[in-house]
Design a protein around this motif. Structure first.
Motif, PDB file in Angstrom:
ATOM      1  N   LYS A  10       0.615  -1.242   0.062  1.00 46.58           N
ATOM      2  CA  LYS A  10       0.043  -0.049   0.065  1.00 46.58           C
ATOM      3  C   LYS A  10       0.857   1.304   0.131  1.00 46.58           C
ATOM      4  CE  LYS A  10      -3.672   2.211   2.627  1.00 46.58           C
ATOM      5  NZ  LYS A  10      -4.293   2.054   4.032  1.00 46.58           N
ATOM      6  N   TYR A  11       1.945   1.168   0.414  1.00 49.92           N
ATOM      7  CA  TYR A  11       2.884   2.340   0.630  1.00 49.92           C
ATOM      8  C   TYR A  11       4.060   2.146   0.005  1.00 49.92           C
ATOM      9  CZ  TYR A  11      -0.457   3.379   4.577  1.00 49.92           C
ATOM     10  OH  TYR A  11      -1.452   3.712   5.353  1.00 49.92           O
ATOM     11  N   GLU A  12       5.111   3.232  -0.246  1.00 46.01           N
ATOM     12  CA  GLU A  12       6.398   3.165  -0.566  1.00 46.01           C
ATOM     13  C   GLU A  12       7.240   3.065   0.899  1.00 46.01           C
ATOM     14  OE1 GLU A  12       7.806   5.677  -3.419  1.00 46.01           O
ATOM     15  OE2 GLU A  12       9.760   4.810  -3.796  1.00 46.01           O
ATOM     16  N   VAL A  13       7.658   1.977   1.151  1.00 51.51           N
ATOM     17  CA  VAL A  13       8.388   1.624   2.463  1.00 51.51           C
ATOM     18  C   VAL A  13       9.848   2.073   2.478  1.00 51.51           C
ATOM     19  CG1 VAL A  13       8.690   0.363   4.350  1.00 51.51           C
ATOM     20  CG2 VAL A  13       6.354   0.220   3.105  1.00 51.51           C
ATOM     21  N   PHE A  14      10.346   2.980   3.254  1.00 52.11           N
ATOM     22  CA  PHE A  14      11.874   3.156   3.419  1.00 52.11           C
ATOM     23  C   PHE A  14      12.263   2.679   4.843  1.00 52.11           C
ATOM     24  CE2 PHE A  14      10.618   5.800   0.066  1.00 52.11           C
ATOM     25  CZ  PHE A  14      11.679   6.206  -0.950  1.00 52.11           C
ATOM     26  N   PHE A  43      14.922  -8.702   5.909  1.00 52.66           N
ATOM     27  CA  PHE A  43      14.053  -8.034   4.946  1.00 52.66           C
ATOM     28  C   PHE A  43      14.244  -7.840   3.501  1.00 52.66           C
ATOM     29  CE2 PHE A  43      13.256  -6.659   9.395  1.00 52.66           C
ATOM     30  CZ  PHE A  43      11.974  -6.395   9.460  1.00 52.66           C
ATOM     31  N   PRO A  44      14.636  -8.976   3.120  1.00 49.43           N
ATOM     32  CA  PRO A  44      15.130  -8.962   1.544  1.00 49.43           C
ATOM     33  C   PRO A  44      14.224  -8.275   0.778  1.00 49.43           C
ATOM     34  CG  PRO A  44      14.441 -11.021   2.216  1.00 49.43           C
ATOM     35  CD  PRO A  44      14.394 -10.399   3.512  1.00 49.43           C
ATOM     36  N   PHE A  45      12.909  -8.265   0.916  1.00 45.55           N
ATOM     37  CA  PHE A  45      11.952  -7.661   0.111  1.00 45.55           C
ATOM     38  C   PHE A  45      11.966  -6.117   0.112  1.00 45.55           C
ATOM     39  CE2 PHE A  45      10.208  -8.387   4.325  1.00 45.55           C
ATOM     40  CZ  PHE A  45       9.666  -7.318   4.630  1.00 45.55           C
TER      41      PHE A  45
END
Lengths: 177, 177
Positions: free
Chosen positions: A86-90, A113-115
């Motif tokens: 849903k979001y662009e996660v940084f 967190f390989p994704f």
């Protein structure tokens, strides 16, 4: 970079990675006394140990390898995967304070967190990021930040009341998903 | 963090550090043919070498140590020191693309730019920074950026005309000091 999704900046230590459990483990190993952070909430780690041991806390964190095998904060992987839809996660970590942590943190992220691709990882000092939401346990990172601030509960911030708080990743999911 | 000074984000490679000179040195060592980037301006490094050598370019850059001993771009140290008096200066490098570069880049900065503290160093992917000015050789970093963009001249960007350009650090000084 997608223009449509809102952006979230997610901190590492005490949000997705657990340095406190490691501190306690090392402290108990070196001093052979139990360390209980719940006795005086709202304090920094160093304030929970006798004065002669305070420098040791700083020593631990500067050692190469300290950040390499931290536990993952419960449910963070699963919720981050959902957030990413849903979001662009940084990932935004103030890793520059501990230069020895750079490689450790990078490898830890690749493991757990390989994704999260390299485009979305940031190791910095001041968090001058242009995102819509920030999830962090340190209010100093909120001072100059104009987006929505979610204070992730950690022993040192438990007495603060002026912030929107999330106590765990299920609460993050409830608020953002 | 000062509220009053404007913030500048300064890129590393091809702005304060010179990977191109190193590429040329390694290429000449391995292929024993001269490499001249001025023959066809506006091209990426890999396009200046025969097809069979293109992978080699990527190999060089991923090797540990590649970024550790790069030359400093002329006048960048002196002008950065002056800029720091008037602006809040951040180093913002897309170092995450090359994880082996993290430690090298950190040590290189400590050698050549010791006056930039850890609070003002950022290794990232996408440059989602909240600064007023950005000095960069890559227009992809300008796409989503709302501040003033200064395109630092590099062989690969020489044909671009739609940007405010600085050809060297003396021109940066003229514009910003």
């Amino acid at each position: 970079m997608s223009e449509k999704k809102l952006r979230i900046a997610v901190d590492m230590d005490e949000v997705i990675a657990d340095p406190i459990a490691k501190f306690i483990k090392l402290y108990n190993r070196d001093y052979d006394v139990p360390l209980d952070l719940t006795i005086t909430p709202g304090n920094e780690m160093a304030m929970h140990v006798p004065e002669h041991a305070r420098l040791k806390i700083r020593e631990y964190i500067n050692e190469k390898g300290f950040f390499r095998d931290l536990d993952v904060i419960p449910d963070s992987v699963e919720v981050m995967k959902e957030l990413q839809k849903k979001y662009e996660v940084f990932i935004v970590s103030a890793a520059m304070e501990f230069p020895n942590s750079l490689q450790d943190k990078h490898e830890w992220l690749a493991d757990h967190f390989p994704f999260i691709g390299w485009q979305h990882i940031m190791f910095c000092g001041y968090k001058i990021v242009n995102t819509d939401i920030m999830i962090d346990d340190r209010i100093k990172n909120f001072v100059d930040y104009e987006g929505r601030k979610l204070l992730f509960t950690s022993p040192h911030n438990m007495l603060l009341t002026d912030y929107e708080r999330v106590n765990n990743w299920n609460e993050v999911a409830e608020k953002l998903l």
